[in-house]
Design a protein around this motif. Structure first.
Motif, short mmCIF file in Angstrom:
data_model
loop_
_atom_site.label_atom_id
_atom_site.label_comp_id
_atom_site.label_asym_id
_atom_site.label_seq_id
_atom_site.Cartn_x
_atom_site.Cartn_y
_atom_site.Cartn_z
N UNK A 75 0.81 -1.26 -0.07
CA UNK A 75 0.01 0.18 -0.10
C UNK A 75 0.97 1.33 -0.04
N UNK A 76 0.34 2.41 -0.49
CA UNK A 76 0.92 3.64 -0.41
C UNK A 76 -0.23 4.21 0.70
N UNK A 77 0.61 4.48 1.96
CA UNK A 77 -0.32 5.06 2.91
C UNK A 77 -0.37 6.60 2.83
N UNK A 85 -0.35 11.44 10.47
CA UNK A 85 0.15 10.69 11.75
C UNK A 85 -0.12 9.45 11.58
N UNK A 86 -1.30 8.98 11.47
CA UNK A 86 -1.58 7.68 11.47
C UNK A 86 -1.15 6.81 10.43
N UNK A 87 -1.22 7.52 9.30
CA UNK A 87 -0.47 6.93 8.02
C UNK A 87 0.95 6.53 8.22
N UNK A 88 1.88 7.62 8.81
CA UNK A 88 3.12 7.50 8.93
C UNK A 88 3.32 6.21 9.95
N UNK A 89 2.71 6.03 10.93
CA UNK A 89 2.82 4.96 11.93
C UNK A 89 2.57 3.64 11.17
N UNK A 90 1.73 3.61 10.63
CA UNK A 90 1.09 2.30 9.50
C UNK A 90 2.21 2.07 8.67
N UNK A 208 12.36 -5.07 6.98
CA UNK A 208 13.04 -4.48 8.23
C UNK A 208 12.17 -3.41 8.42
N UNK A 209 10.77 -3.34 8.20
CA UNK A 209 9.88 -2.34 8.75
C UNK A 209 9.88 -2.21 10.18
N UNK A 210 9.64 -1.12 10.82
CA UNK A 210 9.41 -0.89 12.25
C UNK A 210 8.42 0.14 12.47
N UNK A 211 7.47 0.19 13.45
CA UNK A 211 6.58 0.99 13.82
C UNK A 211 7.07 2.08 14.41
N UNK A 212 6.37 3.54 14.13
CA UNK A 212 6.75 4.70 14.81
C UNK A 212 6.16 4.65 16.17
N UNK A 213 6.60 5.66 16.97
CA UNK A 213 6.03 5.88 18.17
C UNK A 213 4.55 6.32 18.22
N UNK A 214 3.98 6.28 19.51
CA UNK A 214 2.41 6.70 19.05
C UNK A 214 2.05 8.30 19.33
N UNK A 215 3.07 9.28 19.16
CA UNK A 215 2.94 10.51 19.51
C UNK A 215 2.39 11.09 18.00
N UNK A 216 1.97 12.38 17.95
CA UNK A 216 1.32 12.79 16.84
C UNK A 216 1.95 14.25 16.73
N UNK A 217 2.27 14.80 15.52
CA UNK A 217 2.64 16.26 15.27
C UNK A 217 1.32 16.72 14.75
N UNK A 218 0.70 16.20 13.73
CA UNK A 218 -0.54 16.64 13.07
C UNK A 218 -1.66 16.57 14.13
N UNK A 219 -2.30 17.98 14.09
CA UNK A 219 -3.41 18.08 15.09
C UNK A 219 -4.59 18.15 14.65
N UNK A 220 -4.98 18.60 13.29
CA UNK A 220 -6.08 18.89 12.59
C UNK A 220 -6.64 17.71 11.73
#
Length: 220
Positions: A75-77, A85-90, A208-220
Motif C-alpha cells: 500500500x501507499x499510506x 500521523x496515523x499513515x506514518x505509523x502504519x 525490516x520495517x518498524x512501527x513509529x511511536x504513538x505520538x502525533x505532530x498533526x493535530x487537525x
C-alpha cells in the motif's frame, strides 16, 4: 497504486472523498476508512474532545484493521493532519509499504524506527502552527536516520488544512500544486512497482520495517 487515505481530525469530510476521486481518476485504487464511525466535526476543539474519548490506540487499531485486508500487495499510506500521523505509523510498521504521502502533519518517531528507503512526500503550510519549523527539522532528520527518502513541499501563506475547500484554511492554488505533486509522486511509485514486481514474486519484499511511536505532530 493501492492507496489507504486517512482523514483529518474533522472526520471523513467531502474533501477527503473528493481527493480519493481525483486519485481514482488517475488510475489508482483508494480506500478512505472512517476512523470516527460517522462522526464529523466543525471545529478542532470538538474533534479533540472526541479523540480523547476514543483514544489514540483505538484509532490506530481501527486504521490497522482497515488496512490489513489490502496490504498484501503493498500500500501507499496517505493522510491529512491527524490522518497523516496515523499513515506514518502504519507505513513504518508495514514492510510491504510502497510509499507514504503526508498532508499537513507528521508523527513522532521511535528511536529504533527503520525502513528500507521508503519514499515519502510531505506537504505542509509555511508556517504551520501545528508543525513548527523545529519539529519539522527534527522529524526530517529522524526520518532520514530511519532510512526513509523524504521530499518536502512547503506552501507559504497557506492555512493548516489548505486542501479542504470547506474550511477557512482553503488555498486553491496551494491545493492544486499539492495534488499535482502527489499524482506525479504516485506515478513514479507505480513505475518502480512495475520494475520491482518480478523480485516481489521471488520473495524480494522488505523485511525490516518498524512501527513509529504513538505520538502525533498533526493535530487537525
Amino acid at each position: 497504486m493501492d492507496i489507504m487515505l486517512f482523514h483529518s481530525a474533522y472526520g471523513l469530510r467531502p474533501a477527503v472523498r473528493a481527493a480519493a476521486a481525483r486519485l481514482e481518476g488517475a488510475g489508482h485504487r483508494v480506500w478512505t476508512p472512517d476512523l470516527f464511525e460517522g462522526r464529523v466535526f466543525g471545529t478542532v476543539e470538538e474533534a479533540r474532545v472526541f479523540q480523547d474519548e476514543v483514544g489514540r490506540d483505538e484509532l490506530l487499531r481501527r486504521a490497522v484493521t482497515a488496512a490489513a485486508p489490502h496490504s498484501e500487495g503493498g500500500l501507499v499510506y496517505a493522510g491529512l493532519s491527524l490522518g497523516a500521523s496515523i499513515a506514518q505509523n502504519l507505513a513504518l510498521g508495514d514492510e510491504r509499504a510502497r510509499g507514504l504521502v503526508l498532508l499537513h502533519g507528521t508523527s513522532d518517531l521511535a528511536p529504533d524506527a527503520t525502513t528500507d528507503g521508503l519514499p515519502v512526500q510531505f506537504h505542509i503550510a509555511d508556517p504551520d502552527a501545528f508543525e513548527p519549523h523545529d519539529w519539522q527539522t527534527a522529524w526530517y532528520l529522524g526520518m532520514g536516520r530511519a532510512g526513509a527518502e523524504v521530499e518536502v513541499h512547503r506552501y507559504p501563506g497557506a492555512g493548516h488544512l489548505y486542501t479542504d475547500p470547506g474550511l477557512p484554511d482553503w488555498d486553491e492554488e496551494a491545493a492544486e500544486r499539492t495534488w499535482r505533486a502527489v499524482l506525479a509522486f504516485l506515478g513514479e511509485l507505480g513505475e518502480t512497482a512495475r520494475h520491482d514486481e518480478p523480485a516481489r514474486h521471488d520473495g524480494g519484499a522488505r523485511t525490516d520495517g518498524a512501527a513509529a511511536a504513538d505520538g502525533s505532530g498533526g493535530q487537525g
